[in-house]
Motif scaffolding. Sequence first.
Motif, PDB file in Angstrom:
ATOM      1  N   GLN A 258      15.439  -0.907  15.766  1.00 18.19           N
ATOM      2  CA  GLN A 258      15.735  -2.314  15.531  1.00 18.19           C
ATOM      3  C   GLN A 258      14.716  -2.980  14.601  1.00 18.19           C
ATOM      4  O   GLN A 258      15.108  -3.646  13.625  1.00 18.19           O
ATOM      5  CB  GLN A 258      15.779  -3.057  16.872  1.00 18.19           C
ATOM      6  N   PRO A 259      13.407  -2.836  14.811  1.00 22.55           N
ATOM      7  CA  PRO A 259      12.461  -3.510  13.902  1.00 22.55           C
ATOM      8  C   PRO A 259      12.572  -3.019  12.459  1.00 22.55           C
ATOM      9  O   PRO A 259      12.523  -3.825  11.522  1.00 22.55           O
ATOM     10  CB  PRO A 259      11.090  -3.158  14.516  1.00 22.55           C
ATOM     11  N   LEU A 260      12.719  -1.683  12.276  1.00 19.05           N
ATOM     12  CA  LEU A 260      12.790  -1.129  10.921  1.00 19.05           C
ATOM     13  C   LEU A 260      14.042  -1.583  10.185  1.00 19.05           C
ATOM     14  O   LEU A 260      13.976  -2.024   9.028  1.00 19.05           O
ATOM     15  CB  LEU A 260      12.738   0.391  10.999  1.00 19.05           C
ATOM     16  N   MET A 261      15.206  -1.483  10.827  1.00 23.26           N
ATOM     17  CA  MET A 261      16.452  -1.848  10.179  1.00 23.26           C
ATOM     18  C   MET A 261      16.519  -3.349   9.889  1.00 23.26           C
ATOM     19  O   MET A 261      17.049  -3.769   8.859  1.00 23.26           O
ATOM     20  CB  MET A 261      17.645  -1.426  11.039  1.00 23.26           C
ATOM     21  N   ARG A 262      15.961  -4.152  10.784  1.00 23.49           N
ATOM     22  CA  ARG A 262      15.954  -5.594  10.562  1.00 23.49           C
ATOM     23  C   ARG A 262      15.075  -5.962   9.373  1.00 23.49           C
ATOM     24  O   ARG A 262      15.425  -6.804   8.552  1.00 23.49           O
ATOM     25  CB  ARG A 262      15.466  -6.311  11.823  1.00 23.49           C
ATOM     26  N   ARG A 263      13.912  -5.315   9.297  1.00 20.33           N
ATOM     27  CA  ARG A 263      12.969  -5.686   8.248  1.00 20.33           C
ATOM     28  C   ARG A 263      13.441  -5.223   6.877  1.00 20.33           C
ATOM     29  O   ARG A 263      13.267  -5.938   5.882  1.00 20.33           O
ATOM     30  CB  ARG A 263      11.600  -5.093   8.571  1.00 20.33           C
ATOM     31  N   LEU A 264      14.026  -4.024   6.794  1.00 26.47           N
ATOM     32  CA  LEU A 264      14.402  -3.467   5.492  1.00 26.47           C
ATOM     33  C   LEU A 264      15.768  -3.945   5.010  1.00 26.47           C
ATOM     34  O   LEU A 264      15.943  -4.253   3.829  1.00 26.47           O
ATOM     35  CB  LEU A 264      14.390  -1.936   5.562  1.00 26.47           C
TER      36      LEU A 264
END
Length: 408
Positions: free
Chosen positions: A68-74
């Motif tokens: 979740q954090p990676l996909m949201r940020r990128l």
Amino acid sequence: MAKTLLAALASILLVGAVIYQSEAAFQASLQGLTLWWNIVFPGLLPFLVLFELITAFGLVHGIGVLLQPLMRRLFRLPGEAALPLLFGWLAGFPAGAETTAVLRRHGHVTLQEGQRLLAFSHMPNPIFMLVVLGAGFMHQPELGLLIAAAVWLSALWTAWLLLFTSRSEAFPARAAQVQEGRLVERAAKAITAARESDGRGFGRALGEAVSGGVQKLMLIGGLIIFTAVIAQLMQPLWLFISSGSWWEALFLPALLESHIGTYTAAVLEAPSLTPVLSAAITAAILAWSGISGLLQAGYSTSGTDLKLLPLAGAKLLHAGHAAWFVVLLWKPAQMLLASAPFDSLRQAASALPAVSSNGAWMNSPVPGYFHVQHFPNLWLYTLAASALLVLLLAALYMLARRETDIPK
């Protein structure tokens, strides 16, 4: 009424063309069938079955929490969106469209997120680009690697362009998740809750996954065969109205079917067709995916509100940037391959015999026409890749079970 009459007239003309060119239609059907059986079927079936299984066992939700954090940020996408990217980039189209449609049906992505995810995950098979195209069609493995790198980099670039140019949207409200504890612990709780909600046993989930995957692939095979027949039947008319230039001989196969189009681009010879231009056109054809690939995505997303026209526009944008990336990377790639380590590796790869369905490649100088011997069987490659993916997902599942079994 007018559309019905036009469709009926087109059907009558198609039947007449098949009767008039029965031998050419039969050969095209055989080639489309061979293409489907040797490349598309083994490239998609293991991954479609795996996706259904990991959905039934809740791993989709666990991976969504972890990423979740990676996909949201990128990419401003939920964590579950990593699964369509993984399957689309590993298996090729329409695996990404199929998994995106599943997420949309379950409400894990919004309509705008689903459209961007659909364009980002609708990708060509990497084994086709590296093995069939590079080592087989072009007899230069390093060209296949360069084209694959251009297609992948342009896909990332296009995804960010679509993100920055689309209208801003607020993050939708997701299902409530427990935020206490470590990230792995939250993923384990999400897996457990999803598994209990599904409730199917392994035998039933496996049976439904296999039957559903085979049914979808049968329709995809029909689309490929139909497109191959249309391309073969339209070729004499197209050559009659065209001026005979190399790009006109390439246009129709590239427009209709990416596998046929890439083979045509690989064997086409013309004085003005330089190697860098040929590689750029090939990358653009793969990124475009052809009308056949778009129709496969349209079937996979049927029953959802995902639209095919925005996908076609995104793939045209992807195709243009893929060709640009090939030109941009051409000289740096030549310098890199000329270095001592990569030169020895390239010579070793070039010395290997190309894999084929009958053990040897058969050259064909005829543009726009491909032979069944030119399509190797990808079963060994995809089974090995799916086995590795199974081990990784099994390790994640066991880790999640271990986290839930730890006494608090």
